[in-house]
Design a protein around this motif. Structure first.
Motif, short mmCIF file in Angstrom:
data_model
loop_
_atom_site.label_atom_id
_atom_site.label_comp_id
_atom_site.label_asym_id
_atom_site.label_seq_id
_atom_site.Cartn_x
_atom_site.Cartn_y
_atom_site.Cartn_z
N VAL A 516 12.81 6.96 -1.05
CA VAL A 516 13.64 6.79 -2.24
C VAL A 516 14.77 7.82 -2.22
CG1 VAL A 516 13.67 6.69 -4.76
CG2 VAL A 516 11.58 6.06 -3.50
N GLU A 517 16.00 7.36 -2.35
CA GLU A 517 17.14 8.26 -2.56
C GLU A 517 17.18 8.62 -4.04
OE1 GLU A 517 20.66 7.35 0.36
OE2 GLU A 517 19.98 5.46 -0.50
N THR A 518 16.99 9.89 -4.34
CA THR A 518 16.83 10.30 -5.73
C THR A 518 18.14 10.38 -6.50
OG1 THR A 518 17.01 12.65 -5.18
CG2 THR A 518 14.81 11.64 -5.05
N GLY A 519 19.28 10.36 -5.85
CA GLY A 519 20.56 10.50 -6.54
C GLY A 519 21.03 11.94 -6.63
N THR A 520 20.18 12.88 -6.26
CA THR A 520 20.54 14.31 -6.28
C THR A 520 20.71 14.84 -4.86
OG1 THR A 520 18.22 14.96 -6.29
CG2 THR A 520 19.30 14.64 -8.43
N GLY A 521 20.79 13.93 -3.89
CA GLY A 521 20.92 14.35 -2.49
C GLY A 521 19.59 14.53 -1.81
N LEU A 522 18.51 14.47 -2.54
CA LEU A 522 17.18 14.64 -1.95
C LEU A 522 16.57 13.27 -1.62
CD1 LEU A 522 15.74 17.42 -4.29
CD2 LEU A 522 17.02 17.68 -2.16
N LEU A 523 15.61 13.30 -0.71
CA LEU A 523 14.97 12.07 -0.25
C LEU A 523 13.47 12.17 -0.52
CD1 LEU A 523 16.27 9.62 1.18
CD2 LEU A 523 15.42 10.53 3.35
N ALA A 524 12.91 11.18 -1.24
CA ALA A 524 11.48 11.17 -1.55
C ALA A 524 10.75 10.32 -0.51
CB ALA A 524 11.23 10.61 -2.94
N LEU A 525 9.75 10.92 0.13
CA LEU A 525 8.88 10.21 1.08
C LEU A 525 7.54 9.98 0.40
CD1 LEU A 525 9.56 12.51 4.18
CD2 LEU A 525 10.82 10.46 3.51
N VAL A 526 7.11 8.73 0.33
CA VAL A 526 5.91 8.39 -0.43
C VAL A 526 4.98 7.53 0.42
CG1 VAL A 526 5.04 7.53 -2.63
CG2 VAL A 526 7.46 8.18 -2.41
N ILE A 527 3.69 7.79 0.32
CA ILE A 527 2.69 6.90 0.90
C ILE A 527 1.49 6.89 -0.03
CG2 ILE A 527 1.41 8.57 2.33
CD1 ILE A 527 1.60 6.28 4.54
N GLY A 528 0.85 5.72 -0.17
CA GLY A 528 -0.28 5.60 -1.08
C GLY A 528 -1.24 4.51 -0.66
N ASP A 529 -2.41 4.53 -1.27
CA ASP A 529 -3.46 3.58 -0.91
C ASP A 529 -4.28 3.27 -2.16
OD1 ASP A 529 -5.52 2.12 0.15
OD2 ASP A 529 -6.23 3.65 1.54
N VAL A 530 -4.18 2.01 -2.62
CA VAL A 530 -4.97 1.56 -3.77
C VAL A 530 -6.33 1.08 -3.27
CG1 VAL A 530 -5.11 -0.08 -5.69
CG2 VAL A 530 -2.91 0.92 -5.04
N GLN A 531 -7.37 1.50 -3.95
CA GLN A 531 -8.72 1.09 -3.59
C GLN A 531 -8.85 -0.43 -3.69
OE1 GLN A 531 -10.95 0.84 -6.82
NE2 GLN A 531 -12.80 0.12 -5.82
N GLY A 532 -9.54 -1.03 -2.69
CA GLY A 532 -9.83 -2.46 -2.75
C GLY A 532 -8.81 -3.30 -2.01
N HIS A 533 -9.04 -4.62 -2.08
CA HIS A 533 -8.18 -5.58 -1.40
C HIS A 533 -7.93 -6.77 -2.32
CE1 HIS A 533 -10.02 -3.28 1.90
NE2 HIS A 533 -8.93 -3.57 2.59
N GLY A 534 -6.96 -7.59 -1.94
CA GLY A 534 -6.71 -8.81 -2.67
C GLY A 534 -5.53 -8.70 -3.63
N VAL A 535 -5.39 -9.74 -4.44
CA VAL A 535 -4.26 -9.82 -5.36
C VAL A 535 -4.25 -8.64 -6.32
CG1 VAL A 535 -3.22 -11.19 -7.20
CG2 VAL A 535 -4.13 -12.32 -5.17
N ALA A 536 -5.41 -8.25 -6.84
CA ALA A 536 -5.46 -7.16 -7.80
C ALA A 536 -4.96 -5.86 -7.18
CB ALA A 536 -6.88 -6.99 -8.32
N ALA A 537 -5.40 -5.56 -5.94
CA ALA A 537 -4.95 -4.33 -5.28
C ALA A 537 -3.45 -4.37 -5.01
CB ALA A 537 -5.72 -4.13 -3.98
#
Length: 710
Positions: A516-537
């Motif tokens: 994500v380009e934050t608009g302040t010149g900084l760059l946000a690096l993000v990674i995540g993992d939601v528990q489970g699988h399927g449409v809900a996850a």
């Protein structure tokens, strides 16, 4: 076997067929009673397969623990016993599995000493097999298992013989492998055979009428459970109609078998004859347990391994179908469970769509032969169509019978029998199933009944799987729309992302990455993992990704971003939690501020190639604790460095500690070329991508600093 306190043991080894283990040796129990378990697919939910796949021991001290983890095993062996399974491995080489059966210890786990003895035995076996392979030996097993005989049974003391000879009841003594030792005079008279003809022979060879499949479960119960077993048995057709009472009294050193005359029971097992194209099927169907007689007048049962398997395979198939999720998995289960049960060699499954039948699965047919039948309309006169439109199963004892019923139908080169089964679920047509056999054969009434009933179970499973497949397509579309299609291009920084869905179940999970380009010149690096699988996850993942982007664009600090996302997930209350790692990078200076919520530690590759696992402070996973805090760690990314953020699917493997996977990833990143970055990402994810059986999805995000202030 003796070291682990067992009464039987065996070894499974790899076979030339990929994914198939074969029982190589077995001792302590009659080998023929375990024909249904001579072959074991490594992807099936059985303890042998689980130990082989995971590389970890499977220890089942009693029937309750076995039933909770492996119901299909207990469906075929519903007796109180314990079983231990130790993988035979040397490094990354997997040879097979060592198995020990012993008396159950309800509620008492397998002791440390027994586990250690079993492990040492497996290690020694693995060392021997490794040495064999080093000498050019082929460490694979082909064919039937080899029995390891115990010492020959003794006839017993003379006093015991005289005492037993006074009994009017026929008495035989068997060792743990079913070989006859002692035979009293009454047994010789009842059976019309003298002792030398019986002693030292397997019971089912000496008295083949006791080898009928209907009696196998009784013998398994006697030899495995240790409890007395009583059942009636018909002594072939010599003399006609003679029924005997059979009693088994097992002990640690063998089994005492007694025989006595008996009236015909109110219930007798039905016929399981195999009819050829010229058989008198009506007469055979009316017979009770018809068998042929050999030249001596004794029953000669031609009972194949496939027929023995048929006693428990339908139950195993029913259980396995409840675990199959996709249409492909259902078809694979039918191939692995149904075909061996009836000795089939070919299988084809057609599914109905818009009044046409489309080939969904095939195995064993000549390549391309079934293509001409793909997409046929329901008004075409073909047995696969008519079995569905009429709802009536169709059985042909040979291809000649099939050709006579359907003149002009294309035939393959095979001459065997065919069974066409309608797949109808809750009154709705689903498709049709074709079973093929290598040679002509008949179908007994009970086989036809069982096949028809199983076709209904298969239809239900396929109907459920098609609904599931539709949900998968929806989830994939949702996930594809939510994951970034391109990453922002910034001076001084390169970023590359990769995603692989899992290959089990829904094949769609809640892993995500973002830049994500934050608009302040900084760059946000993000990674995540939601528990489970399927449409809900996937839906929860989309909400979290949007929240993180919103917080990042508002200029929030890493601690505020993660805390705010945590509170949002708690407020949404989807019944799920998620892990996350958020890094705020200044491309010009290389300074990084990172916050972590229960996520695996990132890796950092320095310009000289040295790669380390970072030690970022962190808090609990998102969605658990509204008061959780997420401390921030500061570090600097020098020019030429690479950050690697990943989800646990990349480093977790069944049976291995996650630290082993992290170290493997660290070593791979250290050995990779630093550029181009896309090539590095492909290399890191390639091993996981080539794995056919991935229980979890995988996300990977690499960021490389290419320039900026020193």
């Amino acid at each position: 076997m003796e070291a682990a306190g067992g009464y039987a043991a065996g070894v499974y080894l790899r076979s030339p067929t990929a994914g198939l283990l074969l029982m190589a040796v077995f001792t302590g129990l009659p080998l023929q009673l375990f024909r249904p378990w001579w072959r074991m697919q490594v992807n099936r939910p059985y303890p042998v397969a689980e130990a082989y796949r995971s590389g970890q021991a499977v220890l089942l001290p009693d029937a309750e623990s076995a039933m909770s983890r492996f119901p299909q095993l207990m469906a075929g062996l519903p007796f109180p016993f314990a079983s231990l399974y130790e993988p035979v491995t040397a490094g990354t080489e997997r040879f097979g599995v060592l198995v020990v059966l012993r008396e159950a210890t309800p509620g008492i786990p397998v002791g440390t000493a027994d586990r250690e003895r079993l492990r040492r035995a497996a290690e020694q076996l693995a060392a021997d097999l490794t040495a064999l392979a080093a000498d050019g030996g082929r460490v694979l097993w082909e064919g039937d298992p080899m029995g390891v005989p115990a010492p020959p049974p003794e006839a017993g003391a003379e006093g015991a013989r005289r005492a037993a000879d006074r009994l009017a009841q026929a008495v035989l003594s068997l060792d743990r492998e079913g070989r006859i030792g002692f035979v009293n005079t009454a047994a010789e008279e009842l059976l019309g055979l003298d002792g030398p003809h019986l002693r030292g022979r397997l019971l089912w060879e000496a008295l083949p009428w006791l080898g009928h499949p209907a009696y196998e479960d009784h013998f398994r119960a006697g030899f495995m459970s240790g409890e007395p077993v009583h059942f009636p048995a018909r002594r072939g057709r010599h003399p006609p109609g003679q029924w005997l009472s059979v009693d088994l009294y097992p002990a640690a050193d063998g089994v005492t078998l007694t025989l006595g005359t008996s009236a015909k029971p109110a219930y007798a097992p039905a016929s399981r004859t195999r009819q050829g194209p010229d058989s008198d099927s009506d007469a055979d169907a009316d017979a009770d347990m018809d068998v042929d007689l050999d030249v001596d007048g004794y029953a000669d049962l031609d009972v194949s391994a496939d027929e023995a398997s048929a006693l428990y395979r339908p139950v195993a198939l029913a259980i396995a179908l409840t675990e199959a999720v996709t249409a492909r998995q259902v078809s694979a289960v039918v191939t692995e469970e149904l075909l061996p049960a009836f000795g089939g060699r070919q299988l084809a499954i057609y599914l109905l769509d818009e009044r046409h039948l489309y080939l969904a699965w095939e195995t064993g047919f000549p390549q391309g032969f079934l293509n001409r039948f793909d997409g046929v309309s329901l008004d075409v006169r073909l047995p696969g169509v008519e079995t569905l439109t009429t709802g009536r199963p169709m059985f042909f004892e040979s291809m000649q019978h099939l050709a006579a019923a359907y003149p002009g139908i294309p035939l393959d080169a095979d001459v065997g029998a065919r069974a066409f089964l309608p797949l109808i679920a809750s009154g709705r047509p689903v498709g049709s199933c074709i079973l093929g056999f290598d040679s002509p054969r008949g179908f007994s009434p009970e086989e036809r009944t069982v096949l028809t009933a199983l076709a209904g179970l298969i239809a239900q499973a396929l109907a459920r799987a098609r609904r599931y497949d539709n949900e998968v397509a929806l989830a994939r579309g949702l996930q594809s729309a939510l994951l970034p299609h391109r990453l922002p291009v910034r001076e001084h920084v390169d970023t590359v992302g990769r995603y692989l869905p899992g290959t089990q179940g829904m094949e769609v999970g809640g892993d995500w990455y973002d830049v994500v380009e934050t608009g302040t010149g900084l760059l946000a690096l993000v990674i995540g993992d939601v528990q489970g699988h399927g449409v809900a996850a996937a839906a929860t993942m989309g909400q979290l990704r949007s929240a993180v982007r919103a917080f990042a664009l508002s200029g929030s600090t890493p601690e505020q971003v993660v805390s705010g996302t945590n509170q949002l997930l708690i407020d949404l209350d989807p019944g799920q939690f998620a892990s996350c790692c958020y890094m705020l990078l200044d491309p010009a200076s290389g300074s990084v501020m990172a916050a972590r919520a229960g996520h695996p530690q990132p890796l950092l590759r320095h310009p000289d190639g040295r790669t380390e696992v970072l030690d970022l402070a962190g808090g609990v996973v998102l969605g658990i604790d509204p008061e959780a805090s997420y401390p921030v760690t500061e570090l600097r990314l020098t020019t030429g460095s690479i950050l690697a953020l990943y989800t646990d699917g990349l480093v977790e493997k069944p049976g291995l500690d996650i630290d082993v996977g992290v170290e493997r990833l660290r070593t791979a990143l250290e050995a990779a070329r630093p550029s181009p970055l896309a090539e590095t990402a492909d290399r890191l994810i390639s091993e996981a991508g080539n794995t056919a059986d991935r229980p979890d999805d995988i996300a990977l995000l690499l960021a490389s600093r290419t320039g900026g202030d020193p």
